[in-house]
Design a protein around this motif. Structure first.
Motif, PDB file in Angstrom:
ATOM      1  N   ASP A 132       0.812  -1.207   0.000  1.00  0.00           N
ATOM      2  CA  ASP A 132       0.000   0.000   0.000  1.00  0.00           C
ATOM      3  C   ASP A 132       0.851   1.264   0.000  1.00  0.00           C
ATOM      4  N   ILE A 133       2.097   1.159   0.498  1.00  0.00           N
ATOM      5  CA  ILE A 133       3.000   2.306   0.524  1.00  0.00           C
ATOM      6  C   ILE A 133       4.368   1.883  -0.005  1.00  0.00           C
ATOM      7  N   ILE A 134       5.193   2.888  -0.310  1.00  0.00           N
ATOM      8  CA  ILE A 134       6.580   2.662  -0.715  1.00  0.00           C
ATOM      9  C   ILE A 134       7.466   3.436   0.249  1.00  0.00           C
ATOM     10  N   ARG A 135       8.403   2.753   0.873  1.00  0.00           N
ATOM     11  CA  ARG A 135       9.287   3.414   1.834  1.00  0.00           C
ATOM     12  C   ARG A 135      10.623   3.737   1.177  1.00  0.00           C
ATOM     13  N   LYS A 136      11.032   4.974   1.350  1.00  0.00           N
ATOM     14  CA  LYS A 136      12.304   5.463   0.849  1.00  0.00           C
ATOM     15  C   LYS A 136      13.187   5.821   2.039  1.00  0.00           C
ATOM     16  N   TYR A 137      14.415   6.219   1.744  1.00  0.00           N
ATOM     17  CA  TYR A 137      15.317   6.618   2.828  1.00  0.00           C
ATOM     18  C   TYR A 137      14.819   7.918   3.447  1.00  0.00           C
ATOM     19  N   GLY A 138      14.332   7.817   4.686  1.00  0.00           N
ATOM     20  CA  GLY A 138      13.912   9.008   5.411  1.00  0.00           C
ATOM     21  C   GLY A 138      12.455   9.387   5.260  1.00  0.00           C
ATOM     22  N   TYR A 139      11.715   8.723   4.352  1.00  0.00           N
ATOM     23  CA  TYR A 139      10.299   9.075   4.176  1.00  0.00           C
ATOM     24  C   TYR A 139       9.569   7.913   3.503  1.00  0.00           C
ATOM     25  N   CYS A 140       8.247   8.035   3.397  1.00  0.00           N
ATOM     26  CA  CYS A 140       7.454   7.025   2.691  1.00  0.00           C
ATOM     27  C   CYS A 140       6.408   7.736   1.836  1.00  0.00           C
ATOM     28  N   ILE A 141       5.935   7.047   0.817  1.00  0.00           N
ATOM     29  CA  ILE A 141       4.967   7.632  -0.110  1.00  0.00           C
ATOM     30  C   ILE A 141       3.819   6.656  -0.335  1.00  0.00           C
ATOM     31  N   TYR A 142       2.700   7.205  -0.736  1.00  0.00           N
ATOM     32  CA  TYR A 142       1.526   6.405  -1.085  1.00  0.00           C
ATOM     33  C   TYR A 142       1.789   5.696  -2.412  1.00  0.00           C
TER      34      TYR A 142
END
Length: 254
Positions: free
Chosen positions: A53-63
């Motif tokens: 449901d989400i994508i996690r990146k370095y330092g943050y996450c996105i829908y």
């Protein structure tokens, strides 16, 4: 326990709503927005990431907008197919089956192995499903509702009222401990409720993890009226335990 499960499901929905509106946020920002601890929000994000449901990146996450857009074309489509395949195992030779307007319920037809069946549905998309010469297919008739190509209204209800089924396979928009099984369209809610009431043996609810914990506008039935809930491995285990306590056999597919 029940209230905590509802709270967790609601928090997950709130996270997705916030991310969809803001595109990307840090873990700290989400924790502050929801007034929870960092450890809590990290557990939530781990589960939402596993569900895609989400994508996690370095330092943050996105829908995960791609996952929403491709729901009927990629991984979730395979989940729906697996749920339908499992539901087909509940159908026996010479059964009469009610199938509602749900796409997951309709997919069950693709996996039926019985030699003789009668299939009763208000779903016009059955025309695009594989047909078996030894099966009887009955459309309820009624007013056609787009874009689902579902038949509703008095004519459909009169048809269903005139028969009994051995099995019903019902899909929905939401399965909530507090609100029961719900759908978005009031006319379809009435049809689904009637199908359930006219089923004399096995009542099967099919719902992928996106439906578990959600509540839609119109109630179909209490969860406890169903004999089986077939869902996938990403559904909330706490919610499923509570559903099992209601006497429903829960089957999770891989």
């Amino acid at each position: 326990m029940k209230n905590s499960i509802v709270a967790i499901d609601k928090r997950h929905a709130d996270i997705l709503e916030i991310l969809e509106a803001n595109h990307q946020m840090t873990t700290q920002e989400l924790a502050e927005a929801l007034d929870v601890s960092l450890s809590t929000i990290r557990r939530d994000l781990n589960l939402l990431e596993e569900k895609n449901d989400i994508i996690r990146k370095y330092g943050y996450c996105i829908y995960n907008y791609d996952n929403k857009r491709d729901f009927d074309q990629s991984g979730p489509e395979r989940i729906k197919q697996a749920i339908a395949r499992e539901a087909s195992k509940c159908v026996h030779d010479y059964d009469t089956i009610f199938i509602n307007s749900s796409s997951t319920a309709l997919k069950t037809i693709d996996y039926l192995n019985s030699e003789h069946l009668t299939i009763v549905t208000n779903n016009l998309k059955i025309n695009y499903s594989p047909h078996n010469a030894n099966y009887n297919y009955i459309l309820t008739g009624g007013e056609m509702r787009f874009p689902k190509e579902a038949l509703v209204g008095d004519i459909a209800m009169n048809t269903i009222s005139s028969m009994n089924a051995d099995v019903c396979i019902i899909g929905c928009s939401g399965v909530s401990l507090e609100s029961g099984v719900t759908t978005k369209i009031i006319n379809e809610a009435k049809i689904n409720e009637l199908m359930i009431n006219r089923t004399i043996k096995r009542k099967i609810l099919v719902a992928d993890h996106r439906k578990i914990g959600l509540t839609s506008q119109f109630k179909i039935a209490d969860i406890s009226v169903f004999d089986y809930l077939i869902t996938d491995q990403f559904s909330s285990p706490e919610t499923l335990k509570e559903i099992q306590k209601m006497g429903v056999k829960v089957i999770q597919i891989d």
